[in-house]
Design a protein around this motif. Structure first.
Motif, PDB file in Angstrom:
ATOM      1  N   ALA A 129     104.810   5.824  42.594  1.00  0.00           N
ATOM      2  CA  ALA A 129     104.234   5.974  43.931  1.00  0.00           C
ATOM      3  C   ALA A 129     102.792   6.460  43.824  1.00  0.00           C
ATOM      4  N   ARG A 130     102.552   7.397  42.903  1.00  0.00           N
ATOM      5  CA  ARG A 130     101.195   7.937  42.763  1.00  0.00           C
ATOM      6  C   ARG A 130     100.227   6.846  42.311  1.00  0.00           C
ATOM      7  N   TRP A 131     100.704   5.955  41.448  1.00  0.00           N
ATOM      8  CA  TRP A 131      99.831   4.903  40.921  1.00  0.00           C
ATOM      9  C   TRP A 131      99.594   3.779  41.922  1.00  0.00           C
ATOM     10  N   SER A 132     100.522   3.622  42.856  1.00  0.00           N
ATOM     11  CA  SER A 132     100.442   2.393  43.643  1.00  0.00           C
ATOM     12  C   SER A 132     100.288   2.619  45.146  1.00  0.00           C
ATOM     13  N   LEU A 133     100.569   3.820  45.626  1.00  0.00           N
ATOM     14  CA  LEU A 133     100.503   4.053  47.066  1.00  0.00           C
ATOM     15  C   LEU A 133      99.432   5.084  47.391  1.00  0.00           C
ATOM     16  N   ARG A 134      98.969   5.038  48.647  1.00  0.00           N
ATOM     17  CA  ARG A 134      98.028   6.075  49.082  1.00  0.00           C
ATOM     18  C   ARG A 134      98.716   7.428  49.031  1.00  0.00           C
ATOM     19  N   GLU A 135      97.936   8.408  48.699  1.00  0.00           N
ATOM     20  CA  GLU A 135      98.509   9.724  48.398  1.00  0.00           C
ATOM     21  C   GLU A 135      99.318  10.310  49.553  1.00  0.00           C
ATOM     22  N   ASP A 136      98.831  10.080  50.777  1.00  0.00           N
ATOM     23  CA  ASP A 136      99.506  10.710  51.915  1.00  0.00           C
ATOM     24  C   ASP A 136     100.588   9.807  52.512  1.00  0.00           C
ATOM     25  N   ALA A 137     100.936   8.751  51.785  1.00  0.00           N
ATOM     26  CA  ALA A 137     101.840   7.761  52.374  1.00  0.00           C
ATOM     27  C   ALA A 137     103.316   8.043  52.093  1.00  0.00           C
ATOM     28  N   TYR A 138     103.605   8.989  51.234  1.00  0.00           N
ATOM     29  CA  TYR A 138     105.017   9.211  50.901  1.00  0.00           C
ATOM     30  C   TYR A 138     105.290  10.698  50.707  1.00  0.00           C
ATOM     31  N   ARG A 197     104.137  -2.037  55.326  1.00  0.00           N
ATOM     32  CA  ARG A 197     102.932  -2.823  55.519  1.00  0.00           C
ATOM     33  C   ARG A 197     103.142  -3.854  56.621  1.00  0.00           C
ATOM     34  N   ARG A 198     104.322  -4.507  56.582  1.00  0.00           N
ATOM     35  CA  ARG A 198     104.630  -5.501  57.607  1.00  0.00           C
ATOM     36  C   ARG A 198     104.638  -4.893  58.991  1.00  0.00           C
ATOM     37  N   GLU A 199     105.198  -3.675  59.080  1.00  0.00           N
ATOM     38  CA  GLU A 199     105.350  -3.040  60.386  1.00  0.00           C
ATOM     39  C   GLU A 199     104.117  -2.245  60.783  1.00  0.00           C
ATOM     40  N   GLY A 200     103.104  -2.246  59.924  1.00  0.00           N
ATOM     41  CA  GLY A 200     101.884  -1.516  60.236  1.00  0.00           C
ATOM     42  C   GLY A 200     102.030  -0.008  60.161  1.00  0.00           C
ATOM     43  N   LEU A 201     103.027   0.459  59.377  1.00  0.00           N
ATOM     44  CA  LEU A 201     103.210   1.902  59.242  1.00  0.00           C
ATOM     45  C   LEU A 201     102.302   2.446  58.138  1.00  0.00           C
ATOM     46  N   THR A 202     101.901   3.677  58.277  1.00  0.00           N
ATOM     47  CA  THR A 202     101.069   4.292  57.238  1.00  0.00           C
ATOM     48  C   THR A 202     101.874   5.265  56.404  1.00  0.00           C
ATOM     49  N   GLN A 203     103.096   5.511  56.826  1.00  0.00           N
ATOM     50  CA  GLN A 203     103.949   6.480  56.138  1.00  0.00           C
ATOM     51  C   GLN A 203     105.255   5.815  55.731  1.00  0.00           C
ATOM     52  N   LEU A 204     105.754   6.171  54.570  1.00  0.00           N
ATOM     53  CA  LEU A 204     107.081   5.723  54.152  1.00  0.00           C
ATOM     54  C   LEU A 204     108.110   6.464  54.999  1.00  0.00           C
ATOM     55  N   THR A 205     108.851   5.721  55.830  1.00  0.00           N
ATOM     56  CA  THR A 205     109.808   6.385  56.715  1.00  0.00           C
ATOM     57  C   THR A 205     111.231   6.168  56.238  1.00  0.00           C
ATOM     58  N   SER A 206     112.147   6.928  56.797  1.00  0.00           N
ATOM     59  CA  SER A 206     113.558   6.762  56.452  1.00  0.00           C
ATOM     60  C   SER A 206     114.041   5.371  56.822  1.00  0.00           C
ATOM     61  N   THR A 207     113.576   4.873  57.951  1.00  0.00           N
ATOM     62  CA  THR A 207     113.958   3.524  58.367  1.00  0.00           C
ATOM     63  C   THR A 207     113.544   2.504  57.314  1.00  0.00           C
ATOM     64  N   ALA A 208     112.336   2.674  56.792  1.00  0.00           N
ATOM     65  CA  ALA A 208     111.844   1.749  55.768  1.00  0.00           C
ATOM     66  C   ALA A 208     112.739   1.795  54.549  1.00  0.00           C
TER      67      ALA A 208
END
Length: 337
Positions: free
Chosen positions: A196-205, A236-247
């Motif tokens: 996650a650290r290598w591939s996602l924005r830091e505040d996204a998860y 990304r598809r849903e335009g979310l900026t945060q990894l959510t439980s739903t995702a």
DNA sequence: CCTCCACTGGAAGATCGGGAAG
DNA sequence: CTTCCCGATCTTCCAGTGGAGG
């Protein structure tokens, strides 16, 4: 939210591995004779899927190449190149770029001969999913090539040994086998954190989301990483900026479906028809399956050929054969528990 | 117990397609 | 062009296995 998708790809090998120090050290030690110009015994990496066998094999072999500059390290996945000819071809292709080898009309013996003649550098072949190799005699030929050593990877040791002849068994006795166990949840969390650290924005998860993924992956790092990837794609598809439980909830079945879909796509039309029948029935007896198959396709193959198809589909983990002889039924692997 | 039979899977040979050689 | 040779695929044949039912 995805800054670099590569670390989430199934074939990604990190520049540093975590939680597999002992395995890496054992394998390194096994391969070390190469540096002194000697031929190491074969290594056998055994364990269920998603426990890091392939990753550790590639990682260790890459390290070896950094230490001993002229080592060639061809990698073959025997699941894809299941016939002896294709396996040989793949090895030579990676060694010599196989410019003048043409797909047919070059006999298998000649490919072995070329491997023997190859003397530019010591060779370490990684044979992944080696239990899927349909003719194990090839291993015997490879054992006898000087300057070539092997790292064998298999899911279950018995599945490999069971099919081997005595002469191969005794050769493999000298192999040192390294066992890989499923990852404990916390280790999966750590692996996911790195990815996650290598591939996602830091505040996204958040770690809690990664933990949910890790818990549902049941020790399988491949499933865990694919789930993380699917979850990120969903966001990304849903335009979310945060990894959510739903995702995360969406991602788990999707990750599994993706693995399945890849396997189904590799089947021929006839095989897909068979798979559909088994899937629709859930569980079906051989005679009923063959009859349904004959009705479904225009130009049905013989029952013996169908049995070969079913065997292949079983290896792809699409269906399960339950019971023996008269009691045999075929079951959709998805609904099988 | 024995026989029947649905089913499996090994072995050998036919056929196909494609590239090489003549 | 034809002929030959290769691997891949499919078919033909068949021995073996073990549950069902006399």
């Amino acid at each position: 939210m995805i800054t670099d998708a590569r670390p989430l790809a199934p074939e990604f090998v990190p520049s540093d591995v975590v939680h597999r120090d002992a395995e890496v050290n054992t394998l390194s030690a096994n391969l070390r004779p190469i540096i002194r110009g000697e031929q190491p015994n074969p290594s056998l990496l055994v364990g269920p899927s998603g426990t890091g066998k392939t990753c550790i094999a590639r990682y260790t072999v890459d390290k070896l190449r950094e230490e001993a500059l002229d080592v060639e390290t061809p990698y073959v996945n025997c699941w894809e190149d299941y016939s002896p000819y294709r396996t040989l071809y793949r090895i030579l292709d990676e060694l010599t770029r196989a410019v003048d080898i043409h797909r047919t009309s070059t006999p298998q013996d000649e490919l072995v001969e070329r491997l023997r003649e190859y003397d530019e550098a010591p060779v370490v072949v990684i044979l992944d999913e080696v239990d899927q190799l349909e003719d194990k005699d090839l291993l015997y030929d490879l054992f006898r090539v000087t300057g070539l050593s092997m790292v064998l990877i298999a899911n279950r040791e018995e599945a490999l040994y069971g099919e081997l002849e005595d002469r191969l068994q005794s050769r493999l006795q000298t192999a040192s086998s390294i066992r890989f166990d499923p990852y404990p949840t916390q280790e999966l969390v750590n692996i996911l954190t790195d990815r996650a650290r290598w591939s996602l924005r830091e505040d996204a998860y958040e770690e809690s989301q990664l933990r949910r993924i890790a818990e549902s992956a049941a020790g399988d790092a491949r499933v865990a990483i694919m789930t993380l990837r699917e979850a990120a794609r969903y966001c990304r598809r849903e335009g979310l900026t945060q990894l959510t439980s739903t995702a995360v909830d969406h991602a788990l079945p999707e990750a599994k479906a993706e693995i399945r879909q890849k396997n189904v796509e590799r089947l021929t039309e006839d095989q897909q028809a068979l798979y559909e029948i088994v899937q629709e029935a859930g569980e079906i007896r051989p005679a009923a399956l063959y009859e349904a198959y004959q009705n479904r396709v225009d130009d049905p193959k013989t029952d013996r050929t169908v049995r070969n198809y079913l065997e292949k589909m079983e290896r792809y983990n699409l269906i399960c054969a339950r019971g023996e002889n008269r009691g045999r039924t075929y079951v959709d692997a998805q609904t099988e528990h």
